[in-house]
Design a protein around this motif. Sequence first.
Motif, PDB file in Angstrom:
ATOM      1  N   TYR A   1       0.837  -1.191   0.000  1.00  0.00           N
ATOM      2  CA  TYR A   1       0.000   0.000   0.000  1.00  0.00           C
ATOM      3  C   TYR A   1       0.877   1.249   0.000  1.00  0.00           C
ATOM      4  O   TYR A   1       0.511   2.289  -0.565  1.00  0.00           O
ATOM      5  CB  TYR A   1      -0.933   0.011   1.219  1.00  0.00           C
ATOM      6  CG  TYR A   1      -2.246  -0.704   1.003  1.00  0.00           C
ATOM      7  CD1 TYR A   1      -2.309  -2.095   0.968  1.00  0.00           C
ATOM      8  CD2 TYR A   1      -3.432  -0.002   0.833  1.00  0.00           C
ATOM      9  CE1 TYR A   1      -3.510  -2.763   0.770  1.00  0.00           C
ATOM     10  CE2 TYR A   1      -4.642  -0.659   0.642  1.00  0.00           C
ATOM     11  CZ  TYR A   1      -4.666  -2.041   0.612  1.00  0.00           C
ATOM     12  OH  TYR A   1      -5.864  -2.695   0.412  1.00  0.00           O
TER      13      TYR A   1
ATOM     14  N   ALA B   1       1.776   2.254  -3.525  1.00  0.00           N
ATOM     15  CA  ALA B   1       0.673   2.926  -4.218  1.00  0.00           C
ATOM     16  C   ALA B   1       0.574   4.380  -3.794  1.00  0.00           C
ATOM     17  O   ALA B   1       0.491   5.287  -4.636  1.00  0.00           O
ATOM     18  CB  ALA B   1      -0.646   2.211  -3.932  1.00  0.00           C
TER      19      ALA B   1
ATOM     20  N   ASN C   1      -4.859   9.615  -4.195  1.00  0.00           N
ATOM     21  CA  ASN C   1      -4.766   8.528  -3.223  1.00  0.00           C
ATOM     22  C   ASN C   1      -6.103   8.202  -2.571  1.00  0.00           C
ATOM     23  O   ASN C   1      -6.205   7.246  -1.814  1.00  0.00           O
ATOM     24  CB  ASN C   1      -3.747   8.880  -2.131  1.00  0.00           C
ATOM     25  CG  ASN C   1      -2.324   8.612  -2.569  1.00  0.00           C
ATOM     26  OD1 ASN C   1      -2.073   7.739  -3.391  1.00  0.00           O
ATOM     27  ND2 ASN C   1      -1.380   9.369  -2.034  1.00  0.00           N
TER      28      ASN C   1
ATOM     29  N   THR D   1      -9.064   7.561  -4.375  1.00  0.00           N
ATOM     30  CA  THR D   1      -9.838   6.612  -5.175  1.00  0.00           C
ATOM     31  C   THR D   1      -8.937   5.873  -6.153  1.00  0.00           C
ATOM     32  O   THR D   1      -7.848   6.344  -6.501  1.00  0.00           O
ATOM     33  CB  THR D   1     -10.943   7.324  -5.976  1.00  0.00           C
ATOM     34  OG1 THR D   1     -10.334   8.231  -6.906  1.00  0.00           O
ATOM     35  CG2 THR D   1     -11.882   8.095  -5.060  1.00  0.00           C
ATOM     36  N   TYR D   2      -9.415   4.721  -6.619  1.00  0.00           N
ATOM     37  CA  TYR D   2      -8.675   3.955  -7.613  1.00  0.00           C
ATOM     38  C   TYR D   2      -8.468   4.743  -8.906  1.00  0.00           C
ATOM     39  O   TYR D   2      -7.432   4.642  -9.554  1.00  0.00           O
ATOM     40  CB  TYR D   2      -9.439   2.669  -7.972  1.00  0.00           C
ATOM     41  CG  TYR D   2      -9.463   1.615  -6.902  1.00  0.00           C
ATOM     42  CD1 TYR D   2      -8.480   1.528  -5.932  1.00  0.00           C
ATOM     43  CD2 TYR D   2     -10.479   0.662  -6.889  1.00  0.00           C
ATOM     44  CE1 TYR D   2      -8.514   0.534  -4.963  1.00  0.00           C
ATOM     45  CE2 TYR D   2     -10.518  -0.338  -5.934  1.00  0.00           C
ATOM     46  CZ  TYR D   2      -9.536  -0.394  -4.970  1.00  0.00           C
ATOM     47  OH  TYR D   2      -9.572  -1.378  -4.018  1.00  0.00           O
TER      48      TYR D   2
ATOM     49  N   THR E   1      -2.134   4.325  -9.979  1.00  0.00           N
ATOM     50  CA  THR E   1      -2.852   3.465  -9.042  1.00  0.00           C
ATOM     51  C   THR E   1      -3.510   2.307  -9.772  1.00  0.00           C
ATOM     52  O   THR E   1      -3.540   1.169  -9.279  1.00  0.00           O
ATOM     53  CB  THR E   1      -3.913   4.276  -8.270  1.00  0.00           C
ATOM     54  OG1 THR E   1      -3.286   5.397  -7.651  1.00  0.00           O
ATOM     55  CG2 THR E   1      -4.574   3.423  -7.204  1.00  0.00           C
ATOM     56  N   LEU E   2      -4.057   2.575 -10.956  1.00  0.00           N
ATOM     57  CA  LEU E   2      -4.660   1.503 -11.748  1.00  0.00           C
ATOM     58  C   LEU E   2      -3.611   0.474 -12.147  1.00  0.00           C
ATOM     59  O   LEU E   2      -3.863  -0.741 -12.101  1.00  0.00           O
ATOM     60  CB  LEU E   2      -5.327   2.092 -12.998  1.00  0.00           C
ATOM     61  CG  LEU E   2      -6.499   3.039 -12.741  1.00  0.00           C
ATOM     62  CD1 LEU E   2      -6.958   3.668 -14.056  1.00  0.00           C
ATOM     63  CD2 LEU E   2      -7.652   2.316 -12.073  1.00  0.00           C
TER      64      LEU E   2
ATOM     65  N   ARG F   1      -2.783  -1.713  -9.141  1.00  0.00           N
ATOM     66  CA  ARG F   1      -3.801  -2.747  -8.900  1.00  0.00           C
ATOM     67  C   ARG F   1      -3.598  -3.931  -9.845  1.00  0.00           C
ATOM     68  O   ARG F   1      -3.752  -5.095  -9.450  1.00  0.00           O
ATOM     69  CB  ARG F   1      -5.196  -2.172  -9.099  1.00  0.00           C
ATOM     70  CG  ARG F   1      -5.681  -1.264  -7.987  1.00  0.00           C
ATOM     71  CD  ARG F   1      -7.108  -0.848  -8.235  1.00  0.00           C
ATOM     72  NE  ARG F   1      -8.019  -1.983  -8.163  1.00  0.00           N
ATOM     73  CZ  ARG F   1      -9.228  -2.006  -8.743  1.00  0.00           C
ATOM     74  NH1 ARG F   1      -9.656  -0.977  -9.451  1.00  0.00           N
ATOM     75  NH2 ARG F   1     -10.007  -3.056  -8.621  1.00  0.00           N
TER      76      ARG F   1
ATOM     77  N   LEU G   1     -11.386  -2.511  -1.438  1.00  0.00           N
ATOM     78  CA  LEU G   1     -11.857  -1.154  -1.688  1.00  0.00           C
ATOM     79  C   LEU G   1     -12.060  -0.380  -0.389  1.00  0.00           C
ATOM     80  O   LEU G   1     -11.665   0.789  -0.278  1.00  0.00           O
ATOM     81  CB  LEU G   1     -13.162  -1.190  -2.482  1.00  0.00           C
ATOM     82  CG  LEU G   1     -13.836   0.164  -2.744  1.00  0.00           C
ATOM     83  CD1 LEU G   1     -12.923   1.074  -3.542  1.00  0.00           C
ATOM     84  CD2 LEU G   1     -15.169  -0.032  -3.461  1.00  0.00           C
TER      85      LEU G   1
ATOM     86  N   PHE H   1      -8.677   0.589   1.159  1.00  0.00           N
ATOM     87  CA  PHE H   1      -8.014   1.609   0.344  1.00  0.00           C
ATOM     88  C   PHE H   1      -8.668   2.972   0.553  1.00  0.00           C
ATOM     89  O   PHE H   1      -7.991   3.992   0.715  1.00  0.00           O
ATOM     90  CB  PHE H   1      -8.067   1.211  -1.136  1.00  0.00           C
ATOM     91  CG  PHE H   1      -7.276   2.110  -2.044  1.00  0.00           C
ATOM     92  CD1 PHE H   1      -5.960   1.813  -2.353  1.00  0.00           C
ATOM     93  CD2 PHE H   1      -7.838   3.255  -2.581  1.00  0.00           C
ATOM     94  CE1 PHE H   1      -5.220   2.641  -3.186  1.00  0.00           C
ATOM     95  CE2 PHE H   1      -7.114   4.091  -3.410  1.00  0.00           C
ATOM     96  CZ  PHE H   1      -5.801   3.775  -3.713  1.00  0.00           C
ATOM     97  N   THR H   2      -9.998   3.002   0.553  1.00  0.00           N
ATOM     98  CA  THR H   2     -10.718   4.260   0.708  1.00  0.00           C
ATOM     99  C   THR H   2     -10.530   4.840   2.105  1.00  0.00           C
ATOM    100  O   THR H   2     -10.341   6.054   2.263  1.00  0.00           O
ATOM    101  CB  THR H   2     -12.217   4.059   0.417  1.00  0.00           C
ATOM    102  OG1 THR H   2     -12.364   3.485  -0.894  1.00  0.00           O
ATOM    103  CG2 THR H   2     -12.965   5.382   0.467  1.00  0.00           C
TER     104      THR H   2
END
Length: 453
Positions: free
Chosen positions: A136, A139, A397, A399-400, A406-407, A410, A422, A425-426
């Motif tokens: 994480y 990311a 940072n 949302t995806y 970030t995409l 993933r 999700l 992450f959120t």
Amino acid sequence: MPVVLLLGVLAFAVLRPRGLPEAVAAVPAAVLVVALGMVSPHRAWEQTRTLLPVVVFLALVLMLAYLCAKEGLFEAVGAAVARRCGGSPRRLLTGVFAVACAVTAVLSLDATAVLLTPVVLATASRAGARARPHVYATAHLANSASLLLPVSNLTNLLAFTASGLSFTRFAALMALPWLAAIAVEYAVFRRFFRTDLAEPVSAAPARVGSVSVAPGPSGPTTGPAGPTGPAPAKARGGAPGAGPGVASAPPAPPVPRFTVVVVALTLAGFAVASPAGVDPAWAALGGVLVLGARALARRHVTPREMAGAAAPLFCLFVLALGIVVQGVLAGASATGLGRLLPDGDSLPALLGVAAVAAVLANVVNNLPAVLALLPLAAPAGPAQVLAVLIGVNLGPNLTYVGSLATLLWRRILHRHGIEVELGRFTALGLLTVPATVAASTVALWGALRLVGA
């Protein structure tokens, strides 16, 4: 109509049906915008000509990062971090933060999201620690740690061009915001992942698998045995955790000193080129030529791999997206967006600009957001341009879909059999994004008073 086309292009980029590159949707959308008269051919050409040097620079930096990966730089650094963590997951997180911040700043956020993430997975597994907090971190730091240098992010390159600042002055102004964002991220991560970090290290290290690198449809991608190779078994608990299986640790790979020297000289070239009136892309080209010629001579790469590492289809996507965004700006939406930006370079004004940029990045992705906001912020001077940059770099940072990096991150985890939660992450984004945006903007305001724009 342009807004619909933009949203369609972004949806395609997020979903990428059948693995098709983003340019498949962006190029027809750009052609349609021009054909329908939303953007004149002359204006489309001017936009392309403006973006082209930035995109070429991006391609060179991606090639440089790919060559570093092929020479084993990331694996060597990861092994060194695993050795020095002393069996402590907290020290391992500190090491991952240090490496991710350095890689993001010098070799761009794509290098961290795509090339460093699998190395961090292997490093955590080698150390016997749960991988969740560490992956994480890659990311978040791919976005948060990309504030420092113009080369750290495509959005930085665009802001650098619009600001009129030199390379060194840009770095001087963004050093405090960069440190502020990293400090907030580290404090939140230590608290948020306290359970994972408190777990004792496994008695015997486990390996996620060897990491190889191959150019993918949007640039270099990584995974065991290349992008189509078998992925290791899923981490325990269905979430990023310790790697599967137990095996003896392999010998630590040596640090490729020649590669480190070339990267250091290239970075120095960036700093020297700008004040001398030379495009920093020449320094990047020099680094690519030196490492590329050596890698080709030693048969570590092929010319086709080198071309793929430059991510030509992604570069084409960026150029086409710029034309589509021009169509959006030509409509009434640009006027409404301009009214949202406060005037001046006071602290409240800069906080407002950064907040608008952060929200927009999560609505339409940070690349269209920066393309839309820079023409509106640039007339007000470098302060507002850099505030926009803080918003579009730190905001994703949450949302995806806020950042393409970030995409990509993933996809890398999915290839390794790990699905990102999700909710987690959120929740992490809600804790970090408002705090990092506020802290970095205050730091920018202070840097402007100390250094001057």
